[in-house]
Design a protein around this motif. Structure first.
Motif, short mmCIF file in Angstrom:
data_model
loop_
_atom_site.label_atom_id
_atom_site.label_comp_id
_atom_site.label_asym_id
_atom_site.label_seq_id
_atom_site.Cartn_x
_atom_site.Cartn_y
_atom_site.Cartn_z
N ARG A 1 121.22 29.37 -28.59
CA ARG A 1 120.42 29.38 -27.35
C ARG A 1 119.22 28.43 -27.46
NH1 ARG A 1 121.25 34.31 -26.62
NH2 ARG A 1 122.88 33.99 -25.06
N VAL A 2 118.59 28.39 -28.61
CA VAL A 2 117.47 27.45 -28.81
C VAL A 2 117.96 26.01 -28.67
CG1 VAL A 2 115.89 26.52 -30.54
CG2 VAL A 2 116.01 28.99 -30.15
N ALA A 3 119.12 25.72 -29.24
CA ALA A 3 119.67 24.37 -29.13
C ALA A 3 119.94 24.01 -27.67
CB ALA A 3 120.95 24.25 -29.96
N MET A 4 120.46 24.97 -26.89
CA MET A 4 120.73 24.71 -25.48
C MET A 4 119.43 24.58 -24.70
SD MET A 4 123.00 24.05 -23.29
CE MET A 4 124.38 24.32 -24.41
N PHE A 5 118.44 25.38 -25.02
CA PHE A 5 117.13 25.25 -24.37
C PHE A 5 116.58 23.84 -24.57
CE2 PHE A 5 112.56 25.33 -24.16
CZ PHE A 5 112.25 26.25 -23.17
N ARG A 6 116.69 23.34 -25.78
CA ARG A 6 116.16 22.01 -26.07
C ARG A 6 116.93 20.91 -25.33
NH1 ARG A 6 115.93 20.84 -32.17
NH2 ARG A 6 114.93 18.96 -31.33
N GLY B 1 132.91 37.27 -32.06
CA GLY B 1 133.83 36.30 -31.49
C GLY B 1 133.77 36.15 -29.99
N ARG B 2 132.77 36.71 -29.32
CA ARG B 2 132.67 36.56 -27.87
C ARG B 2 131.92 35.28 -27.54
NH1 ARG B 2 132.00 42.14 -28.80
NH2 ARG B 2 133.71 43.32 -27.84
N PRO B 3 132.36 34.57 -26.49
CA PRO B 3 131.70 33.31 -26.15
C PRO B 3 130.34 33.54 -25.50
CG PRO B 3 133.43 33.77 -24.58
CD PRO B 3 133.55 34.82 -25.64
N LEU B 4 129.39 32.66 -25.80
CA LEU B 4 128.13 32.58 -25.08
C LEU B 4 128.27 31.47 -24.06
CD1 LEU B 4 125.75 32.68 -28.18
CD2 LEU B 4 126.32 34.61 -26.68
N VAL B 5 128.05 31.79 -22.79
CA VAL B 5 128.28 30.80 -21.75
C VAL B 5 127.02 30.60 -20.92
CG1 VAL B 5 130.73 31.38 -21.62
CG2 VAL B 5 129.12 32.46 -20.04
N LEU B 6 126.90 29.41 -20.36
CA LEU B 6 125.80 29.06 -19.48
C LEU B 6 126.38 28.48 -18.20
CD1 LEU B 6 122.63 29.00 -19.54
CD2 LEU B 6 122.84 26.57 -20.07
N LEU C 1 130.66 25.89 -15.95
CA LEU C 1 130.44 26.79 -17.08
C LEU C 1 130.55 26.01 -18.37
CD1 LEU C 1 132.30 30.18 -16.49
CD2 LEU C 1 129.85 29.78 -16.62
N GLN C 2 129.68 26.34 -19.29
CA GLN C 2 129.70 25.70 -20.60
C GLN C 2 129.64 26.77 -21.67
OE1 GLN C 2 126.53 22.93 -21.20
NE2 GLN C 2 127.13 22.43 -23.29
N THR C 3 130.55 26.72 -22.60
CA THR C 3 130.48 27.58 -23.78
C THR C 3 129.59 26.90 -24.81
OG1 THR C 3 132.67 28.51 -23.38
CG2 THR C 3 131.80 28.70 -25.60
N PHE C 4 128.50 27.57 -25.18
CA PHE C 4 127.56 26.91 -26.11
C PHE C 4 127.43 27.64 -27.44
CE2 PHE C 4 124.94 29.87 -23.64
CZ PHE C 4 124.12 30.43 -24.60
#
Length: 847
Positions: A224-229, A70-75, A61-64
């Motif tokens: 999310r765009v940064a993680m997509f890239r 304040g909720r984390p976005l995770v992948l 799991l990665q918090t991105f």
């Protein structure tokens, strides 16, 4: 929430091999209930993924990122142990395929032959489309706990984005839990099937994240765009829900399809569509393809990835906010468990199809990017000097579009983005240069071109439907051209730009030199409103120029801020330096009260009275209209304001405010309330109405606004031979198109706007211009009104010459009406200064 975010940051580490030998718990085992029996909260979903990460080395799991609440976005990244050992090499190789100018065909073929494909499964972008986030847990547990499914992981790296919109989901889930009884009530009439305002669809600021990919106005989207890239996946699936009376949709998509997409995309949509169709047919389930959901507008979670080298797809299951846990419909009950099962089936079918076509999908990414690199070249030139020039370039670069800059002037033959004929003209140093001959050339073209190609057959079909009084099939906007949306002077040429070029660079912000007399900030500075907002918050006294100022050899435009030391506290230098550093505004010190032809006691300067702004929210305000204005004031500017509810207006002490903003909505107030509002405006207040909000101001008993809606000419009594006025169910609407305007340069409402902007119009309404010419601040230019997008002749006739922005005088106050959204989806910035001028300066220009 901070504690949880810190805890999840640690889940980026791979779990130990010893723990990995433990059994993988199913969601039912871990949560203690069968999926579909109730909604799982955001925290519990993250807890479950955390447990999987602790038990299996195949999942990390990665918090991105982090939401506004304040909720984390995770992948979650899931792949085989063999791939896990080489995961960084795999990622770099997949990214290399998307940058074909850095590798040759031989190397690309080798990567495609030896590398797993990357599949991104995205769940829950709309918070009240609740089944998809539940599916994320089932897919993850299946990939880790089922031997046959786990076999896919040698060929795939699966990225699971379990909650794209955590804030919206929690808003919906928590509300549902409070209103349901011991048992869920399937009756569509039950309270639990009718969400209160604003609903769970949107994020914290009530922005639709599935319309934001190209504009990145939200922190969730930017992360999310940064993680997509970082990954550049081959497949991207966005899981949605639609109306509960429907069935299931998967591609092939409906028309229109964005013309800049690679031709091979049709083949792949067909491949995945057939695989899903087989899986659904085996279960006896209904579905549809090629209808309703298109692949045209670039801000969707399927079209933007498609323009970036992936096969982007939307899957829609019957459900939505009306469905709850169970809902009754004609063919029987529809349960949350059934919705989960259908999404789970399509997700697994997609993964099997991707694994079976791994090499072809990797080749597709390379070929699609290569086609843009080798294709026909257009070059867009974005001139400096417009307030939004830098913002436009920043938005392109954050998506990976390459931008260069002229380091010396050149003369080129080019066509203005809103013009027809080419011309030879000089382009100054600092001009941004965007060539479409680059890997993301299709995306660059889509965002910058004046008109998106719809296809003549599709347009003819929509015209025939309109003539037959049937609803058309335009799903969203028909224009979004960023130069028009941001009012940036831009040109396009197919000639080679041979002038001296360098990578785009932002000039360093110079620290503010202490002034002996005062400071100036240009009215065209891109950060002038942020600067003004901070000054207001810090109780700094300043003025705004109502006309051009001449200082030395420079001319300062209308809207320029003047801050004088003699009018402020001794610590003004420190405050100005801090505010400049925090906003990025360019501040020029003044050494004298007489600079050239300007003196700073001139009547051209208006002392800015502090606006006391009330922003009206709650029903019946349109949530997205309120959300855009809310974020504009709260984050983007920020200007001090108070949010009030529409139902509080009857008892609100209006004397505490001098600006009242009504977002788009169908408001209705009794006569005493209207009289109260009318008296408040007459006493110096400013009432701002967006779009339909003007309707209640035209009450026949208490008329606050004289702005009238356009209506077709009626047949007179003596015109017996003339045709009767046609009665229609569906007016000839404008499906999101841009129109040229004429603009008053004598009004404070047009400060900060270097040229008449293109305005975005949606719908059927238009306002007649006021008979008092001074009130018409922006009107649609009747000469060639339509500049981009689609509009039928009947619509153009209605819109041409109509009023887009009206400022009516009422006593000592103002009634300001916007015919459409002044900051649509937070990306149509061409008209944003008009709204900011209205809320910031209206108290200073009241009569």
């Amino acid at each position: 929430m901070t504690r949880r975010l810190v805890a999840f940051a640690g889940l980026m580490l791979v779990a130990s091999a010893a723990i990995a030998q433990e059994l993988i718990p199913t969601p039912a085992e871990y949560l203690g209930y069968k999926p579909g029996a109730q909604f799982t909260t955001h925290d519990r979903i993250l807890d479950y993924f955390g447990e999987l990460a602790r038990r299996s080395p195949r999942l990390t799991l990665q918090t991105f990122g982090q939401t506004y609440e304040g909720r984390p976005l995770v992948l979650a990244t899931i792949t085989s142990e063999k791939n896990r050992a080489a995961l960084e090499d795999i990622r770099r190789n997949v990214v290399a395929l998307a940058e074909p100018d850095n590798i040759d065909v031989t190397r690309a073929a080798e990567i495609a032959r030896t590398t797993p494909a990357v599949v991104w499964l995205a769940f829950g972008v709309h918070g009240n489309e609740s089944s998809s986030a539940e599916v994320a847990m089932l897919v993850a547990s299946t990939l880790l706990g089922d031997a046959q499914a786990a076999g896919l992981l040698d060929d795939l790296v699966v990225l699971i984005d379990p909650l794209q919109n955590p804030d919206g989901r929690e808003r919906y889930v928590q509300w549902y839990g409070r209103v349901r009884g011991v048992e869920s009530n399937p009756s569509p009439d039950a309270f639990e099937h009718h969400e209160p305002w604003p609903g769970g669809r949107f994020n914290h600021y009530l922005i639709d994240l599935n319309r934001d990919w190209s504009w990145m106005s939200q922190r969730e989207t930017r992360a999310r765009v940064a993680m997509f890239r970082q990954w550049r996946p081959q497949v991207f699936v966005d899981f949605h829900e639609m109306g509960y009376r429907s069935s299931y949709f998967f591609p092939p998509s409906a028309r229109p399809v964005n013309a800049n997409l690679p031709r091979q995309v049709d083949k792949w949509l067909d491949t995945f569509g057939r695989a899903n169709a087989e899986a659904f047919s085996n279960r006896g389930w209904q579905f549809f393809v090629g209808e309703r959901f298109d692949l045209f507008y670039p801000g969707y979670g399927d079209s933007w990835p498609s323009l970036s080298g992936a096969i982007g797809m939307t899957y829609e299951v019957a459900g939505g906010g009306r469905a709850g846990i169970v809902v009754e419909r004609e063919e029987g009950l529809l349960t949350l468990a059934e919705r989960i099962d259908r999404h789970y089936t399509s997700a697994m079918a997609t993964l099997r199809t991707a694994a079976a076509n791994r090499e072809g999908l990797l080749r597709y990414t390379y070929d699609a990017m290569r086609a843009s690199l080798d294709g026909a070249r257009n070059t867009y030139l974005l001139l400096p000097g417009s307030p939004n020039s830098r913002a436009l370039v920043d938005t392109l670069q954050q998506q990976g579009v390459r931008v260069s800059m002229l380091t010396a002037p050149v003369t080129l033959r080019a066509t203005r983005i809103d013009g027809k004929a080419s011309e030879s003209r000089p382009f100054p140093a600092g001009t941004a240069v965007v060539s479409t001959r680059q890997p993301l050339g299709a995306l660059a073209t889509t965002l910058l071109e004046r008109n998106a190609q719809l296809g003549q057959q599709f347009v003819d079909e929509q015209r025939a439907k309109s003539e037959a009084d049937e609803p058309d099939d335009f799903y969203d906007l028909t224009t979004w051209s960023m130069p028009l949306a941001m009012n940036v002077e831009a040109y396009v040429t197919n000639a080679n730009v041979t002038g001296p070029l360098s990578p785009w660079a932002v000039p360093a912000v110079r620290p503010v030199e202490p002034a002996s007399y005062g400071y100036l900030v240009s009215g065209l500075d891109p950060n002038v409103y942020r600067f003004a907002g901070r000054l207001l918050k810090d109780e700094v006294r300043f003025s705004v120029a109502d006309a051009e100022l001449a200082a030395g050899e420079e001319t300062w435009p209308r809207g320029t801020l003047v801050i004088l030391k003699g009018s402020n506290k001794p610590d003004l230098d420190a405050i100005v330096a801090r505010v400049a550093a925090g906003t990025g505004a360019t501040v020029v010190p003044l050494s004298s009260g007489w600079v050239g032809r300007t003196t700073f006691g001139s009547e051209k300067l208006r002392l800015v009275r502090k606006p006391r702004i009330a922003l009206v929210g709650g029903p019946p305000a349109a949530p997205t209209s309120y959300g855009v204005l809310w974020q504009t004031l709260d984050v983007d500017t920020p200007i001090p304001y108070t949010a009030v509810t529409a139902d509080s207006i009857p008892t609100l002490d209006l004397g505490r405010y001098n600006v009242l903003v009504f977002p788009d909505g169908n408001y209705s107030y009794a006569k005493p309330v209207l009289e109260k509002l009318q008296a408040w405006v007459r006493n110096g207040g400013t009432l701002i109405a967006v779009k339909r909000a003007n309707t209640f101001l035209r009450d026949k008993d208490v008329e606050i606004s004289k702005v009238k809606r356009w209506e077709p000419p009626k047949k007179s009594d003596d015109d017996k031979e003339g045709p009767a006025q046609e009665e229609r169910y569906n007016e000839f609407r404008v499906p999101g198109s841009a129109f040229r305007t004429m603009m008053s340069e004598r009004s404070y409402l047009t400060f900060g706007i270097p040229r008449p902007p293109a305005v975005l119009i949606q719908g059927t309404d238009a306002f007649l211009p006021s008979s008092r010419r001074i009130d018409n601040i922006v009107t649609v230019d009747p000469a060639g009104a339509l500049v981009s997008g689609i509009a039928w002749p009947e619509s153009i006739e209605r819109i041409s010459g109509s009023a887009w922005l009206v400022n009516e005088r009422l006593g000592r106050g103002n009634v300001i009406t916007f015919a459409d959204e002044p900051h649509f989806r937070l990306f149509w910035r061409a008209t944003l200064p008009m709204f900011l001028n209205a809320v910031t300066y209206s108290p200073s220009f009241s009569r």
